[in-house]
Motif scaffolding. Structure first.
Motif, PDB file in Angstrom:
ATOM      1  N   SER A   1     -27.610  64.120 -52.863  1.00 20.09           N
ATOM      2  CA  SER A   1     -27.616  62.716 -52.442  1.00 20.09           C
ATOM      3  C   SER A   1     -27.231  62.651 -50.974  1.00 20.09           C
ATOM      4  O   SER A   1     -26.233  63.253 -50.564  1.00 20.09           O
ATOM      5  CB  SER A   1     -26.621  61.890 -53.257  1.00 20.09           C
ATOM      6  N   VAL A   2     -28.029  61.933 -50.205  1.00 18.00           N
ATOM      7  CA  VAL A   2     -27.691  61.655 -48.810  1.00 18.00           C
ATOM      8  C   VAL A   2     -27.096  60.258 -48.797  1.00 18.00           C
ATOM      9  O   VAL A   2     -27.700  59.306 -49.294  1.00 18.00           O
ATOM     10  CB  VAL A   2     -28.936  61.715 -47.903  1.00 18.00           C
ATOM     11  N   VAL A   3     -25.885  60.135 -48.263  1.00 19.64           N
ATOM     12  CA  VAL A   3     -25.161  58.864 -48.296  1.00 19.64           C
ATOM     13  C   VAL A   3     -24.898  58.397 -46.866  1.00 19.64           C
ATOM     14  O   VAL A   3     -24.451  59.171 -46.018  1.00 19.64           O
ATOM     15  CB  VAL A   3     -23.820  59.014 -49.060  1.00 19.64           C
ATOM     16  N   LEU A   4     -25.210  57.119 -46.617  1.00 20.52           N
ATOM     17  CA  LEU A   4     -24.909  56.483 -45.339  1.00 20.52           C
ATOM     18  C   LEU A   4     -23.958  55.325 -45.597  1.00 20.52           C
ATOM     19  O   LEU A   4     -24.180  54.527 -46.515  1.00 20.52           O
ATOM     20  CB  LEU A   4     -26.167  55.933 -44.674  1.00 20.52           C
ATOM     21  N   LEU A   5     -22.904  55.248 -44.809  1.00 19.68           N
ATOM     22  CA  LEU A   5     -21.939  54.152 -44.887  1.00 19.68           C
ATOM     23  C   LEU A   5     -21.794  53.541 -43.507  1.00 19.68           C
ATOM     24  O   LEU A   5     -21.852  54.258 -42.506  1.00 19.68           O
ATOM     25  CB  LEU A   5     -20.570  54.660 -45.333  1.00 19.68           C
ATOM     26  N   GLY A   6     -21.586  52.253 -43.460  1.00 18.36           N
ATOM     27  CA  GLY A   6     -21.377  51.630 -42.163  1.00 18.36           C
ATOM     28  C   GLY A   6     -21.305  50.132 -42.259  1.00 18.36           C
ATOM     29  O   GLY A   6     -21.030  49.559 -43.310  1.00 18.36           O
ATOM     30  N   ARG A   7     -21.571  49.502 -41.129  1.00 17.89           N
ATOM     31  CA  ARG A   7     -21.554  48.041 -41.052  1.00 17.89           C
ATOM     32  C   ARG A   7     -22.812  47.616 -40.327  1.00 17.89           C
ATOM     33  O   ARG A   7     -23.291  48.304 -39.443  1.00 17.89           O
ATOM     34  CB  ARG A   7     -20.303  47.573 -40.341  1.00 17.89           C
ATOM     35  N   LEU A   8     -23.343  46.459 -40.728  1.00 20.22           N
ATOM     36  CA  LEU A   8     -24.522  45.946 -40.057  1.00 20.22           C
ATOM     37  C   LEU A   8     -24.381  44.463 -39.787  1.00 20.22           C
ATOM     38  O   LEU A   8     -23.577  43.773 -40.416  1.00 20.22           O
ATOM     39  CB  LEU A   8     -25.800  46.247 -40.846  1.00 20.22           C
ATOM     40  N   ARG A   9     -25.167  44.002 -38.822  1.00 22.47           N
ATOM     41  CA  ARG A   9     -25.281  42.575 -38.508  1.00 22.47           C
ATOM     42  C   ARG A   9     -26.752  42.242 -38.402  1.00 22.47           C
ATOM     43  O   ARG A   9     -27.550  43.055 -37.938  1.00 22.47           O
ATOM     44  CB  ARG A   9     -24.609  42.251 -37.169  1.00 22.47           C
ATOM     45  N   TRP A  10     -27.100  41.044 -38.831  1.00 22.30           N
ATOM     46  CA  TRP A  10     -28.451  40.545 -38.616  1.00 22.30           C
ATOM     47  C   TRP A  10     -28.444  39.694 -37.360  1.00 22.30           C
ATOM     48  O   TRP A  10     -27.479  38.999 -37.072  1.00 22.30           O
ATOM     49  CB  TRP A  10     -28.920  39.720 -39.808  1.00 22.30           C
ATOM     50  N   LYS A  11     -29.556  39.729 -36.618  1.00 25.19           N
ATOM     51  CA  LYS A  11     -29.658  38.974 -35.373  1.00 25.19           C
ATOM     52  C   LYS A  11     -30.995  38.247 -35.354  1.00 25.19           C
ATOM     53  O   LYS A  11     -32.049  38.858 -35.507  1.00 25.19           O
ATOM     54  CB  LYS A  11     -29.559  39.930 -34.183  1.00 25.19           C
ATOM     55  N   ALA A  12     -30.931  36.928 -35.192  1.00 26.77           N
ATOM     56  CA  ALA A  12     -32.128  36.098 -35.063  1.00 26.77           C
ATOM     57  C   ALA A  12     -32.007  35.317 -33.763  1.00 26.77           C
ATOM     58  O   ALA A  12     -31.215  34.382 -33.669  1.00 26.77           O
ATOM     59  CB  ALA A  12     -32.261  35.149 -36.247  1.00 26.77           C
TER      60      ALA A  12
ATOM     61  N   THR B   1     -25.002  37.390 -37.159  1.00 24.44           N
ATOM     62  CA  THR B   1     -24.157  37.144 -38.327  1.00 24.44           C
ATOM     63  C   THR B   1     -22.869  37.949 -38.202  1.00 24.44           C
ATOM     64  O   THR B   1     -22.710  38.767 -37.293  1.00 24.44           O
ATOM     65  CB  THR B   1     -24.874  37.569 -39.627  1.00 24.44           C
ATOM     66  N   LEU B   2     -21.990  37.735 -39.144  1.00 25.53           N
ATOM     67  CA  LEU B   2     -20.799  38.562 -39.250  1.00 25.53           C
ATOM     68  C   LEU B   2     -21.212  39.972 -39.645  1.00 25.53           C
ATOM     69  O   LEU B   2     -22.333  40.200 -40.089  1.00 25.53           O
ATOM     70  CB  LEU B   2     -19.860  37.979 -40.299  1.00 25.53           C
ATOM     71  N   ARG B   3     -20.291  40.919 -39.545  1.00 19.89           N
ATOM     72  CA  ARG B   3     -20.583  42.291 -39.956  1.00 19.89           C
ATOM     73  C   ARG B   3     -20.463  42.398 -41.474  1.00 19.89           C
ATOM     74  O   ARG B   3     -19.521  41.894 -42.073  1.00 19.89           O
ATOM     75  CB  ARG B   3     -19.618  43.257 -39.290  1.00 19.89           C
ATOM     76  N   TYR B   4     -21.430  43.082 -42.078  1.00 18.11           N
ATOM     77  CA  TYR B   4     -21.428  43.331 -43.516  1.00 18.11           C
ATOM     78  C   TYR B   4     -21.388  44.830 -43.749  1.00 18.11           C
ATOM     79  O   TYR B   4     -22.025  45.593 -43.021  1.00 18.11           O
ATOM     80  CB  TYR B   4     -22.695  42.766 -44.173  1.00 18.11           C
ATOM     81  N   GLY B   5     -20.666  45.254 -44.776  1.00 19.88           N
ATOM     82  CA  GLY B   5     -20.653  46.662 -45.147  1.00 19.88           C
ATOM     83  C   GLY B   5     -21.997  47.041 -45.747  1.00 19.88           C
ATOM     84  O   GLY B   5     -22.595  46.280 -46.495  1.00 19.88           O
ATOM     85  N   VAL B   6     -22.480  48.240 -45.407  1.00 15.77           N
ATOM     86  CA  VAL B   6     -23.741  48.732 -45.967  1.00 15.77           C
ATOM     87  C   VAL B   6     -23.491  50.112 -46.580  1.00 15.77           C
ATOM     88  O   VAL B   6     -22.775  50.932 -46.006  1.00 15.77           O
ATOM     89  CB  VAL B   6     -24.865  48.772 -44.904  1.00 15.77           C
ATOM     90  N   TYR B   7     -24.057  50.315 -47.769  1.00 16.42           N
ATOM     91  CA  TYR B   7     -23.955  51.582 -48.490  1.00 16.42           C
ATOM     92  C   TYR B   7     -25.367  51.980 -48.899  1.00 16.42           C
ATOM     93  O   TYR B   7     -26.044  51.237 -49.606  1.00 16.42           O
ATOM     94  CB  TYR B   7     -23.060  51.415 -49.720  1.00 16.42           C
TER      95      TYR B   7
END
Length: 195
Positions: A144-155, A160-166
């Motif tokens: 399994s390749v696992v990526l963890l982090g935070r993302l924001r959407w931009k329009a 947006t606020l930062r959201y956790g991404v898994y």
């Protein structure tokens, strides 16, 4: 003729209600237009340069996975912060976490990532070490390749606020003991993305 306080209060309530309904309708329209969709990840290539299981309970590895990520949004870009990656086997890390550089993902675009993961020995349980040796002897290893982090959407100018991404990408690789280099992917469904 003077209006009564009751009529004034009633008119004020009607004005506030109309204002709230219009504001809610505006928010709903903006959300429907800019509704962000999750990014999509797929593993398209794998290479194993080192897999040393001769010093239990430590395993040292060097692996490279090529992941393709797609932003399906037409109006919203994605910005990744503090993204880290590692490889696991039977839900136990085989490589230390590697910090990836920040990533800007434009609308309707595709980006390829090819981090080399591994390095120093990682402690693993006896079951994981033995299972890895047996799977390698059989010629098929599920990783399994696992990526963890935070993302924001931009329009536009709105972020947006930062959201956790898994992100978890389960892959089956064909691997024979002593083989080094590009290995075949025997199974690589779309990765699971949780935000």
């Amino acid at each position: 003729m003077a209006s009564s306080p009751r009529n004034t209060l009633r008119a004020l309530c009607i004005i506030i209600t109309i204002f709230l309904l219009l504001a809610g309708l505006a928010v709903l329209i903006v959300w429907l237009i800019y509704r962000p969709h999750k990014p999509q990840f797929t593993v398209v290539g794998a290479a194993i340069y080192d897999l040393n299981t001769t010093c239990p309970p430590f395993i040292s590895t060097s692996m490279q996975f090529t992941l393709v990520t797609r932003n399906p949004n037409r109006r919203v870009s994605i910005m990744y912060d503090k993204l880290t990656a590692y490889v696991s086997y039977r839900n136990q890390a085989l490589t230390p976490s590697l910090a990836l550089p920040p990533l800007y993902h434009a609308t309707k675009s595709t980006v390829a990532l090819s981090p080399v993961l591994g390095g120093a020995g990682v402690p693993v349980s006896v079951e994981v070490s033995n299972g890895l040796v047996m799977d390698e002897a059989y010629g098929v290893v599920a990783l399994s390749v696992v990526l963890l982090g935070r993302l924001r959407w931009k329009a536009g100018a709105i972020k947006t606020l930062r959201y956790g991404v898994y992100v978890k990408c389960d892959v089956w690789v064909g691997l024979k003991k002593g083989f080094v280099g590009q290995v075949p992917l025997l199974g690589s469904p779309k990765c699971k993305v949780d935000i």
